[in-house]
Scaffold this active site. Structure first.
Site, mmCIF file in Angstrom:
data_model
loop_
_atom_site.group_PDB
_atom_site.id
_atom_site.type_symbol
_atom_site.label_atom_id
_atom_site.label_comp_id
_atom_site.label_asym_id
_atom_site.label_seq_id
_atom_site.Cartn_x
_atom_site.Cartn_y
_atom_site.Cartn_z
ATOM 1 N N HIS A 296 -28.297 -11.141 65.401
ATOM 2 C CA HIS A 296 -28.341 -10.918 66.842
ATOM 3 C C HIS A 296 -26.943 -10.609 67.359
ATOM 4 C CE1 HIS A 296 -32.238 -13.476 67.210
ATOM 5 N NE2 HIS A 296 -32.525 -12.192 67.237
ATOM 6 N N TYR A 470 -24.633 -15.680 66.027
ATOM 7 C CA TYR A 470 -24.678 -16.665 64.930
ATOM 8 C C TYR A 470 -26.054 -16.781 64.287
ATOM 9 C CZ TYR A 470 -20.968 -18.030 68.212
ATOM 10 O OH TYR A 470 -19.926 -18.020 69.110
ATOM 11 N N HIS A 471 -26.769 -15.665 64.143
ATOM 12 C CA HIS A 471 -28.118 -15.725 63.592
ATOM 13 C C HIS A 471 -28.323 -14.736 62.450
ATOM 14 C CE1 HIS A 471 -29.272 -17.047 67.955
ATOM 15 N NE2 HIS A 471 -28.800 -18.060 67.240
ATOM 16 N N PRO A 472 -27.490 -14.760 61.411
ATOM 17 C CA PRO A 472 -27.703 -13.839 60.290
ATOM 18 C C PRO A 472 -28.929 -14.226 59.470
ATOM 19 C CG PRO A 472 -25.945 -15.375 59.758
ATOM 20 C CD PRO A 472 -26.317 -15.636 61.192
#
Length: 536
Positions: A296, A470-472
């Site tokens: 994101h 912070y959403h890999p």
């Protein structure tokens, strides 16, 4: 070199690994070893919710990764903090509990992943949760290990922001994790009694006294051991000393979207040409390992304010307020220290699609510039405008065959042109909310001024000020055997290998519409049932 043997070895004590290890150890006849590269999670930076604001800027409890230079950022590198501590990123995140949209999971199932539709994963969300906000409903659960609550001491700014959203036609939503996602709501957080409730407290701490669970901290996994194509254990280092631990039944890799593909490739599993370039002997070719990276991307609309009691910042009175807040938290577990900063959540659409929002709005009750690493005098508040379903696809590759070298992270932000177009529209929507009359009493100047009517200027601003939310995910994609980029099947078993699963956010075929911690724990809860099913 020391050796030991367990039924299951779990690599990575993050959100997924803690859940898997804790749940498996519920069976007293099952032995489990959990390896975590970081240290314990008992510091005030973890337990005090606002402590996470320091971990980002100081790289405490974090791998502190950066991306490779991003063409979409005009060559700027992005920041990629990931938890290096018990609880993983659930120990350093903003504690937002968001499940995503039902259609996300139906899409996973439609890609050839039976068992992953929303109705099939909903029981695992409910099983994981002790929901203080709504109790036991058709969508929500109570009695689970992961505590979910409202903030104890939210800023008055939140109600003004919700009113501003309403003024712009965005309705209030009683529960964005319930029947509908569209709208704006007070944030739900993984806290209990004014403290962070991370995955380690939820799933590991209740079982630490048991002899069948062995937790090893500061254990950096370096290689999966194989006999033929069967995983039999893990090699790892503690303070430079080599160790081995063997698994009688299965090895479960839960290193996250960066750690899991890195460990697979170090073990000879992945794209053949890349492994050859690294000088790593090929054990099993899987071209999708490290590919399909999605994240994101978010931007920040930051406003100064004179209402210094309602927003965090740097001033003499603000410093005094924060000192008082520390004492209040120590004695009552209330006040500013219980804030997760990202206090209100909104899900909206630039396309008018209320069933499937494509933008998340998060009101932050402080100045959050460059991950709070760029300081500004005074007080302010920030709106995170986040693109939910980016079309760009990046990759994670090895920098070398040295297990302690950071991997090369390339999210390919803005590589697909539609991502920029959608985030420009989302930024315009966010600006309309922030300029709404409800916020006039608190609104000062923007720190990075941008004109809502100038798309070219917004695009330039986005290239200069956007970065990860912070959403890999996606680097060990779940999919059927006829998908050339799939790494694991619908039971999370690595294609072509035995006794090896990946259970974490890396298996997501597509990003979810929202924060990824709750879905990662759901994946782990379901993964445990898949493991148990295979053994019964």
């Amino acid at each position: 070199m020391t050796h030991s043997e367990f039924d299951y070895v779990v690599v990575g004590g993050g959100s997924a690994g803690c859940c898997v290890a804790g749940r498996l150890s519920e069976d007293q006849n099952t032995t489990v070893c959990l390896l975590e590269a970081g240290g314990p999670d008992n510091s005030v930076f973890v337990r005090a919710p606002l402590g996470f604001a320091a971990t980002a800027s100081l790289n405490i409890n974090s791998w502190g990764y950066n991306t490779v230079p991003q063409a979409g950022f005009n060559g700027r590198k992005g920041f990629q903090p990931r938890g290096k501590v018990m609880g993983g990123s659930s120990s350093i995140n903003a504690m937002v509990y968001t499940r995503g949209n039902a259609r996300d999971y139906d899409n996973w199932a439609a890609l050839g992943n039976p068992g992953w539709s929303f109705q099939e994963v909903l029981p695992y969300f409910k099983k994981s949760e002790n929901n203080e906000c709504f109790g036991d409903t058709a969508y929500r659960g109570v009695g689970g290990p992961l505590n979910v609550s409202y903030l104890r001491s939210p800023s008055p700014l939140n109600q003004l922001f919700i009113k501003a959203c309403n003024e712009q036609g965005i309705p209030s939503n009683p529960d964005y994790n319930g029947a509908e996602q569209f709208g704006v709501s007070p944030g739900q957080v993984t806290q209990k009694g004014g403290e962070r409730w991370n995955a380690a407290r939820a799933y590991v701490d209740p079982h630490r006294h048991q002899s069948n669970l062995n937790v090893v901290s500061h254990a950096h996994a370096t290689q999966i051991m194989f006999e033929g194509k069967r995983a039999v254990g893990i090699k790892y280092q503690v303070n430079g000393v080599q160790h081995e631990v063997r698994a009688r039944k299965e090895v479960i890799v839960s290193g996250g979207a960066f750690g899991s593909p890195q460990l697979l490739m170090l073990s000879g599993i992945g794209p053949a040409l890349h492994l050859s370039d690294m000088g790593i002997p090929l054990l099993h070719e899987l071209p999708g390992v490290g590919q399909n990276l999605q994240d994101h991307i978010t931007t920040v609309l930051i406003y100064k304010t004179q209402k210094i009691n309602d927003a965090m910042g740097f001033s003499l009175k603000g410093t005094w307020n924060m000192l008082k807040a520390m004492l209040e938290w120590r004695s009552q577990r209330t006040g500013w220290i219980t804030s997760n900063v990202s206090e209100t959540q909104g899900f909206v659409s630039t396309e008018g699609n209320k069933d499937y929002p494509n933008i998340q709005l998060a009101l932050c009750t402080g100045i959050v510039d460059d991950h709070a690493r760029k300081m500004h005098a005074g007080h302010g508040y920030t709106l995170h405008v986040t693109l939910m379903r980016p079309q760009s696809r990046g990759s994670l590759t090895l920098a070398s065959r040295n297990p302690t070298d950071a991997p090369l992270i390339d999210p390919a932000f803005f590589k697909h042109p539609s991502d920029m177009q959608t985030l420009v529209a989302g930024t315009q929507l966010g600006l309309s909310v922030m300029q709404s009359p409800a916020l006039s009493s608190h609104r000062g100047d923007m720190i990075h001024a941008v004109d809502a009517h100038n798309p070219a200027q917004i695009e330039s601003f986005l290239r200069d000020h956007s970065d990860t939310e912070y959403h890999p995910v996606g680097t060990c994609k779940m999919g059927p055997a006829n998908d050339p980029m799939a790494v694991v099947d619908a039971e999370l078993r690595v294609h072509g290998l035995q006794n090896l699963r990946v259970i974490d956010a890396s298996i997501m075929p597509h990003l979810v519409t929202g924060n990824t911690n709750a879905p990662t724990i759901m994946i782990a809860e379901k993964g445990v049932d898949l493991i148990r099913g295979a053994r019964h």
